[in-house]
Design a protein around this motif. Sequence first.
Motif, short mmCIF file in Angstrom:
data_model
loop_
_atom_site.label_atom_id
_atom_site.label_comp_id
_atom_site.label_asym_id
_atom_site.label_seq_id
_atom_site.Cartn_x
_atom_site.Cartn_y
_atom_site.Cartn_z
N ALA A 101 0.84 -1.20 0.00
CA ALA A 101 0.00 0.00 0.00
C ALA A 101 0.88 1.25 0.00
O ALA A 101 1.89 1.31 0.71
CB ALA A 101 -0.90 0.00 1.23
N PRO A 102 0.52 2.27 -0.78
CA PRO A 102 1.36 3.47 -0.84
C PRO A 102 1.47 4.20 0.49
O PRO A 102 2.46 4.88 0.74
CB PRO A 102 0.66 4.33 -1.90
N ASP A 103 0.46 4.05 1.35
CA ASP A 103 0.51 4.69 2.67
C ASP A 103 0.75 3.68 3.77
O ASP A 103 0.27 3.83 4.89
CB ASP A 103 -0.80 5.45 2.94
N PHE A 104 1.53 2.64 3.45
CA PHE A 104 1.77 1.57 4.42
C PHE A 104 2.31 2.09 5.75
O PHE A 104 1.85 1.70 6.82
CB PHE A 104 2.75 0.54 3.84
N ALA A 105 3.29 2.98 5.73
CA ALA A 105 3.89 3.47 6.97
C ALA A 105 2.83 4.16 7.84
O ALA A 105 2.81 3.97 9.07
CB ALA A 105 5.04 4.42 6.67
N ALA A 106 1.95 4.93 7.22
CA ALA A 106 0.89 5.60 7.97
C ALA A 106 -0.10 4.59 8.54
O ALA A 106 -0.58 4.72 9.68
CB ALA A 106 0.16 6.61 7.09
N GLN A 107 -0.41 3.55 7.75
CA GLN A 107 -1.31 2.50 8.24
C GLN A 107 -0.71 1.78 9.44
O GLN A 107 -1.41 1.45 10.41
CB GLN A 107 -1.60 1.51 7.12
N LEU A 108 0.60 1.52 9.39
CA LEU A 108 1.25 0.83 10.49
C LEU A 108 1.22 1.68 11.76
O LEU A 108 0.95 1.18 12.86
CB LEU A 108 2.69 0.48 10.12
N ARG A 109 1.47 2.95 11.61
CA ARG A 109 1.43 3.84 12.77
C ARG A 109 0.03 3.84 13.39
O ARG A 109 -0.12 3.78 14.62
CB ARG A 109 1.83 5.26 12.36
N ALA A 110 -1.01 3.89 12.55
CA ALA A 110 -2.38 3.88 13.06
C ALA A 110 -2.73 2.55 13.73
O ALA A 110 -3.50 2.51 14.69
CB ALA A 110 -3.35 4.17 11.93
N ALA A 111 -2.14 1.46 13.23
CA ALA A 111 -2.43 0.13 13.78
C ALA A 111 -1.70 -0.12 15.10
O ALA A 111 -2.05 -1.07 15.82
CB ALA A 111 -2.04 -0.95 12.77
N CYS A 112 -0.71 0.70 15.43
CA CYS A 112 0.10 0.51 16.63
C CYS A 112 0.09 1.79 17.47
O CYS A 112 1.15 2.42 17.68
CB CYS A 112 1.53 0.12 16.27
N PRO A 113 -1.08 2.19 17.98
CA PRO A 113 -1.15 3.46 18.71
C PRO A 113 -0.33 3.47 19.99
O PRO A 113 0.07 4.54 20.47
CB PRO A 113 -2.64 3.62 19.00
N GLN A 114 -0.06 2.29 20.55
CA GLN A 114 0.75 2.18 21.76
C GLN A 114 2.19 1.77 21.44
O GLN A 114 2.93 1.37 22.34
CB GLN A 114 0.13 1.16 22.73
N GLY A 115 2.58 1.88 20.17
CA GLY A 115 3.93 1.49 19.78
C GLY A 115 4.06 -0.01 19.59
O GLY A 115 3.09 -0.76 19.66
N ILE A 116 5.29 -0.44 19.33
CA ILE A 116 5.59 -1.85 19.04
C ILE A 116 6.53 -2.38 20.12
O ILE A 116 7.59 -1.78 20.38
CB ILE A 116 6.23 -2.00 17.65
#
Length: 340
Positions: free
Chosen positions: A204-219
């Motif tokens: 996905a072109p916005d993969f990095a943004a999607q990952l940030r949204a999916a991990c609101p408490q970090g990794i």
Amino acid sequence: MPLSSTLTRIVLAARPQGEPTADNFRLEQVPMPSPGEGQVLLRNHYLSLDPYMRGRMNAGRSYAKPVEIGEVMDGGTVSEVIESRHPDLTPGDMVLAHGGWQTHAIADGRALKRKLDAGIAPLTTALGVYGMPGFTAYVGLHEIGKPQPGETVVVAAASGPVGATVGQIARLQGARTVGIAGGERKRAYLQDELGFDVVLDHRAPDFAAQLRAACPQGIDVYFENVGGAVFDAVLPLLNDFARIPVCGLVAHYNDRALPAGPDRLPMLLSHILTRHLTVRGFIQHDFIQLYPQFLREMGGWLQEGRIKYREDQVDGLENAPAALIGLLKGENFGKVVVKL
């Protein structure tokens, strides 16, 4: 059925320069060997294809000896004993072996420590979820990742045999799991059938943004199988004391030189220092003492239906080179097994 006088094998014809091609492999027929004292002759029924094989095609230092030009390509097999000169093995026994890319192989009977029982799981699982890939997932989490209930675990190449098992074990341990895969079909499988909490398509072109949204408490745990742009998106999201088991770097296996661009090593080391990160490369044999424990636990999970798996079966040894080339490009869907 009388035993053939020849076996068929695939050897390394030339070392790849970048991506492997069909010219790097050669199909041969050679005389059938006979077992010596303490040895057995095996008929290989299934061959495992795995990303590590690309590294074995290179010369130079690694964690295992490279395949030499003219040698049989390395690989795990589900094999049948057809002739035995070892007291603990009889014709008809099905064993997990390292028979390589060939129809038959000679093996030291002492090395064949695992007889296979189809009553626990299908025989092919000994090459996947109930074998080396599953054990890799198990020990990477158990010894390095150590997910705690409520933590966020991110898994790269999550539809592969290692990644899919990592995500499922992490969920059994109470963690929140975020999978990363390529394509909608794989994404839907991981979320709908395997129960990952979130699954993202790295294309996905916005993969990095999607990952940030999916991990609101970090990794808290990142199980690394890929490297490249996926790791670039993960790095800023790592929490203090995050753990990173480094299992593979498939995005870089065909690299012939360092990636272009600025030197990012100081930035990486700064993150490791200031966020107290644990980054450890490993291979499954580092923790081989846990293998009996893995067999007990994974056998139970499989029989109870708590761990699921998917296989991508290829027919015919002659098709193994194309299947490995496709695997390295992410074209497979599940554990790649060649039926010989």
